[in-house]
Write an enzyme that holds these catalytic residues in place. Structure first.
Site, mmCIF file in Angstrom:
data_model
loop_
_atom_site.group_PDB
_atom_site.id
_atom_site.type_symbol
_atom_site.label_atom_id
_atom_site.label_comp_id
_atom_site.label_asym_id
_atom_site.label_seq_id
_atom_site.Cartn_x
_atom_site.Cartn_y
_atom_site.Cartn_z
ATOM 1 N N ASP A 93 0.857 -1.171 0.000
ATOM 2 C CA ASP A 93 0.000 0.000 0.000
ATOM 3 C C ASP A 93 0.901 1.230 0.000
ATOM 4 O O ASP A 93 1.993 1.209 0.563
ATOM 5 C CB ASP A 93 -0.887 -0.032 1.250
ATOM 6 C CG ASP A 93 -1.964 1.018 1.237
ATOM 7 O OD1 ASP A 93 -1.954 1.862 0.330
ATOM 8 O OD2 ASP A 93 -2.816 1.004 2.140
ATOM 9 N N SER A 94 0.440 2.322 -0.578
ATOM 10 C CA SER A 94 1.273 3.517 -0.697
ATOM 11 C C SER A 94 1.469 4.238 0.622
ATOM 12 O O SER A 94 2.353 5.097 0.740
ATOM 13 C CB SER A 94 0.642 4.493 -1.689
ATOM 14 O OG SER A 94 -0.537 5.064 -1.136
ATOM 15 N N GLY A 96 -0.988 6.077 1.904
ATOM 16 C CA GLY A 96 -1.892 7.215 1.902
ATOM 17 C C GLY A 96 -2.902 7.174 3.031
ATOM 18 O O GLY A 96 -3.110 8.169 3.737
ATOM 19 N N PHE A 97 -3.515 6.027 3.246
ATOM 20 C CA PHE A 97 -4.521 5.917 4.301
ATOM 21 C C PHE A 97 -3.891 6.153 5.670
ATOM 22 O O PHE A 97 -4.463 6.838 6.521
ATOM 23 C CB PHE A 97 -5.181 4.536 4.250
ATOM 24 C CG PHE A 97 -6.219 4.329 5.316
ATOM 25 C CD1 PHE A 97 -7.488 4.842 5.175
ATOM 26 C CD2 PHE A 97 -5.910 3.623 6.465
ATOM 27 C CE1 PHE A 97 -8.453 4.659 6.163
ATOM 28 C CE2 PHE A 97 -6.855 3.427 7.461
ATOM 29 C CZ PHE A 97 -8.133 3.945 7.305
ATOM 30 N N ASP A 147 -2.625 8.368 -2.827
ATOM 31 C CA ASP A 147 -3.938 8.984 -3.036
ATOM 32 C C ASP A 147 -4.360 9.758 -1.797
ATOM 33 O O ASP A 147 -3.754 9.630 -0.741
ATOM 34 C CB ASP A 147 -4.982 7.923 -3.368
ATOM 35 C CG ASP A 147 -5.172 6.908 -2.250
ATOM 36 O OD1 ASP A 147 -4.184 6.608 -1.543
ATOM 37 O OD2 ASP A 147 -6.290 6.423 -2.055
ATOM 38 N N GLN A 189 -11.178 6.760 -6.047
ATOM 39 C CA GLN A 189 -11.790 7.406 -4.892
ATOM 40 C C GLN A 189 -13.101 8.062 -5.327
ATOM 41 O O GLN A 189 -13.529 7.915 -6.460
ATOM 42 C CB GLN A 189 -10.821 8.427 -4.282
ATOM 43 C CG GLN A 189 -9.606 7.803 -3.604
ATOM 44 C CD GLN A 189 -9.944 7.114 -2.287
ATOM 45 O OE1 GLN A 189 -11.061 7.174 -1.782
ATOM 46 N NE2 GLN A 189 -8.958 6.431 -1.718
ATOM 47 N N GLY A 216 -11.385 3.899 -0.167
ATOM 48 C CA GLY A 216 -12.396 4.723 0.481
ATOM 49 C C GLY A 216 -13.663 4.002 0.849
ATOM 50 O O GLY A 216 -14.696 4.652 1.085
ATOM 51 N N ASP A 266 -7.986 -7.352 0.926
ATOM 52 C CA ASP A 266 -7.082 -7.436 2.072
ATOM 53 C C ASP A 266 -7.768 -6.819 3.271
ATOM 54 O O ASP A 266 -8.669 -5.989 3.134
ATOM 55 C CB ASP A 266 -5.780 -6.674 1.805
ATOM 56 C CG ASP A 266 -5.932 -5.186 2.106
ATOM 57 O OD1 ASP A 266 -5.476 -4.748 3.185
ATOM 58 O OD2 ASP A 266 -6.546 -4.457 1.291
ATOM 59 N N CYS A 304 -13.447 -26.652 8.690
ATOM 60 C CA CYS A 304 -12.141 -26.051 8.412
ATOM 61 C C CYS A 304 -11.034 -27.086 8.579
ATOM 62 O O CYS A 304 -11.079 -27.930 9.475
ATOM 63 C CB CYS A 304 -11.908 -24.864 9.353
ATOM 64 S SG CYS A 304 -10.321 -24.036 9.106
ATOM 65 N N CYS A 306 -7.727 -26.200 9.036
ATOM 66 C CA CYS A 306 -6.522 -25.561 9.545
ATOM 67 C C CYS A 306 -5.960 -26.314 10.751
ATOM 68 O O CYS A 306 -6.637 -27.138 11.370
ATOM 69 C CB CYS A 306 -6.785 -24.095 9.908
ATOM 70 S SG CYS A 306 -7.607 -23.843 11.504
ATOM 71 N N CYS A 309 -8.035 -26.129 13.979
ATOM 72 C CA CYS A 309 -9.261 -26.939 13.966
ATOM 73 C C CYS A 309 -8.951 -28.435 13.969
ATOM 74 O O CYS A 309 -9.719 -29.226 14.521
ATOM 75 C CB CYS A 309 -10.109 -26.578 12.743
ATOM 76 S SG CYS A 309 -10.864 -24.930 12.861
ATOM 77 N N HIS A 335 -6.557 -19.719 12.324
ATOM 78 C CA HIS A 335 -7.839 -20.170 11.789
ATOM 79 C C HIS A 335 -8.513 -19.103 10.934
ATOM 80 O O HIS A 335 -9.002 -19.392 9.832
ATOM 81 C CB HIS A 335 -8.787 -20.569 12.921
ATOM 82 C CG HIS A 335 -10.200 -20.677 12.445
ATOM 83 N ND1 HIS A 335 -10.669 -21.767 11.730
ATOM 84 C CD2 HIS A 335 -11.237 -19.794 12.518
ATOM 85 C CE1 HIS A 335 -11.926 -21.568 11.391
ATOM 86 N NE2 HIS A 335 -12.295 -20.382 11.854
#
Length: 373
Positions: A93-94, A96-97, A147, A189, A216, A266, A304, A306, A309, A335
Site C-alpha cells: 500500500d502507498s 496514503g490511508f 492517493d 476514490q 475509500g 485485504d 475447516c 486448519c 481446527c 484459523h
C-alpha cells in the site's frame, strides 16, 4: 511477461470472475484474500505457517516501513522479499490511508502531505514521488499510487477535491515509476458519490494502469452503500485487468465483492479479531472467551482444515485465552486467515465450475445462522 492478468471464467449471472495474476514471484489465483503484513510480518504468523495456510500473496505498508526500519535498510537486505523471507508475491500500500489516519497532519499541499510520525513525532513530507520511490526500493510485485483519503460521511465538495488531487497524484506516480518488474495500480476514490466515482475511474483508465484499486470503502458506510459503489464500478473498470477492493475482510463483504467482479481483497480483520478471541467460521462468528465453551471439546469449525481446527478443542483455546497464553491468539489468527483464504478458494472453484450463484446462496444460508457447531 512480468505482469499479466488472465480471466479464466466469468459467472454470467453476477459477473464474478476467476483468473490468474502473473507476477515475478509467482501466479496468484483469483479471487484471493491477501493477509496483511503491515510491518513486514503477518501478526502471530511465520512465513512457513503462511505457506501452510496457502496464502498466495501478502500486503505490507509503505508508511510503516518508511518510518521503521527505513527503505534503505530493506534495500541493503536485498528487498522486502529477502528481508522478511517471503518468496511469494507482495503488494505494498502507498501509505496514503495511514498518513491521513495515524499521523498528526499539519498541512495537505499540492506537492504532498506534511505529517508527524506516530512513532516519535518527527516531521516528514510524503509526496507521490516519494511513495513511489519507496515502493520501488521495497521491491514489491504490486505497488499503489499515493492517493488522498477522506472520512465518511463527507460532503460532495470535499470528495471532489480529493478525487481531483488523487488523479493529479496518480499521474505523478506513473510518471516517476520505473520498475518493469512491479505493477503500479491506480486507486478509485469518490466517497459515496456516483458521479465522482465514475469520473475517477474513467480518468484512471485513460492513464492505462495495469490494475485498479477501489479505495475509500469499509470506512463506516453500510454494506448496501458499499455494494452500490461496487455495482457502479463493475461495468466501468476494464474486464481484462485486476480489481482490488482495499481494506475489506468481513466474509459477507468478500462473497458479495466477488459477485460484483472484485478479484483481490485485504484486511487486518482476521488477525485483529484473532487477537481478541473473535473467530470467523462457516456458521458465523463468535468469541471463544464465552463461558459456554468451557467444556466444548469440538473444533472451532468442523468444516475447516486448519491446524487449530485439526488439533485443538474450543475448550482448550478458551483456556489459553483465560490464562493469557499467546498461543490462543496465534491459533485464532491462524484459523481466521485460513478460513478467509479457503472461502475465496471455494468461490474460485464455484466460478470455474459454473455454480457460483449456488455457492453464494449456500454461504449466506450457513453464515447467517450464527450457530456454532
Amino acid at each position: 511477461m512480468m505482469f499479466e492478468f488472465r480471466v479464466q471464467a466469468v459467472c454470467p449471472e453476477t459477473g464474478a470472475r476467476a483468473g490468474e495474476l502473473v507476477t515475478p514471484h509467482g501466479i496468484i489465483e483469483t479471487p484471493v484474500f491477501m493477509p496483511v503484513g503491515t510491518r513486514a510480518t503477518v501478526k502471530a504468523m511465520s512465513p512457513r505457517e503462511m505457506e501452510e495456510i496457502e496464502a498466495q500473496i501478502v500486503l505490507s505498508n509503505t508508511y510503516h516501513l518508511y518510518l521503521r526500519p527505513g527503505v534503505e535498510l530493506i534495500e541493503k537486505a536485498g528487498g522486502l522479499h529477502r528481508f522478511m523471507n517471503w518468496h511469494r508475491p507482495i503488494l505494498t500500500d502507498s501509505g496514503g490511508f495511514q498518513v491521513f489516519s495515524l499521523s498528526g497532519i499539519n498541512r495537505i499541499k499540492e506537492d504532498g502531505v506534511e505529517f508527524s510520525s506516530h512513532l516519535d513525532g518527527s516531521r516528514h513530507f510524503m509526496t507521490p514521488e516519494l511513495a513511489t520511490r519507496v515502493q520501488e526500493g521495497l521491491g514489491s510485485d504490486i505497488a499503489m499510487c499515493f492517493d488522498q483519503c477522506v472520512e465518511l460521511p463527507c460532503d460532495e465538495e470535499t470528495a471532489r477535491k480529493s478525487v481531483e488531487r488523487t488523479l493529479r497524484w496518480a499521474r505523478r506516480c506513473k510518471e516517476v515509476h520505473r520498475r518493469d518488474d512491479q505493477a503500479l495500480f491506480g486507486i478509485v476514490q469518490g466517497a459515496l458519490f456516483d458521479d465522482l466515482r465514475k469520473d475517477c475511474a474513467r480518468e484512471l483508465i485513460a492513464m492505462d494502469f495495469p490494475g485498479y484499486s477501489i479505495g475509500g470503502l469499509s470506512v463506516g458506510e453500510s454494506h448496501d452503500e458499499m455494494y452500490r459503489i461496487l455495482d457502479l464500478l463493475n461495468p466501468i473498470l476494464p474486464q481484462e485487468k485486476p480489481r482490488y477492493l482495499m481494506g475489506v475482510g468481513f466474509p459477507t463483504n468478500l462473497v458479495e465483492g466477488v459477485a460484483r467482479g472484485v478479484d483481490m481483497f485485504d484486511c487486518v480483520l482476521p488477525t485483529r479479531n484473532g487477537r481478541n478471541g473473535t473467530l470467523l467460521t462457516s456458521r458465523g462468528k463468535f468469541n471463544i472467551k464465552h463461558s459456554r465453551f468451557e467444556e466444548d471439546w469440538g473444533p472451532i469449525d468442523p468444516d475447516c482444515d486448519c491446524y487449530a481446527c485439526r488439533e485443538f478443542s474450543k475448550a482448550y483455546i478458551r483456556h489459553l485465552y483465560r490464562s493469557g497464553e499467546m498461543l490462543g491468539a496465534r491459533l485464532c489468527s491462524w484459523h481466521n486467515l485460513r478460513y478467509l483464504i479457503s472461502l475465496m478458494k471455494g468461490a474460485r472453484e464455484a466460478i470455474l465450475e459454473g455454480r457460483f450463484p449456488q455457492f453464494r446462496d449456500r454461504f449466506h444460508e450457513l453464515f447467517s445462522t450464527g450457530k456454532v457447531l
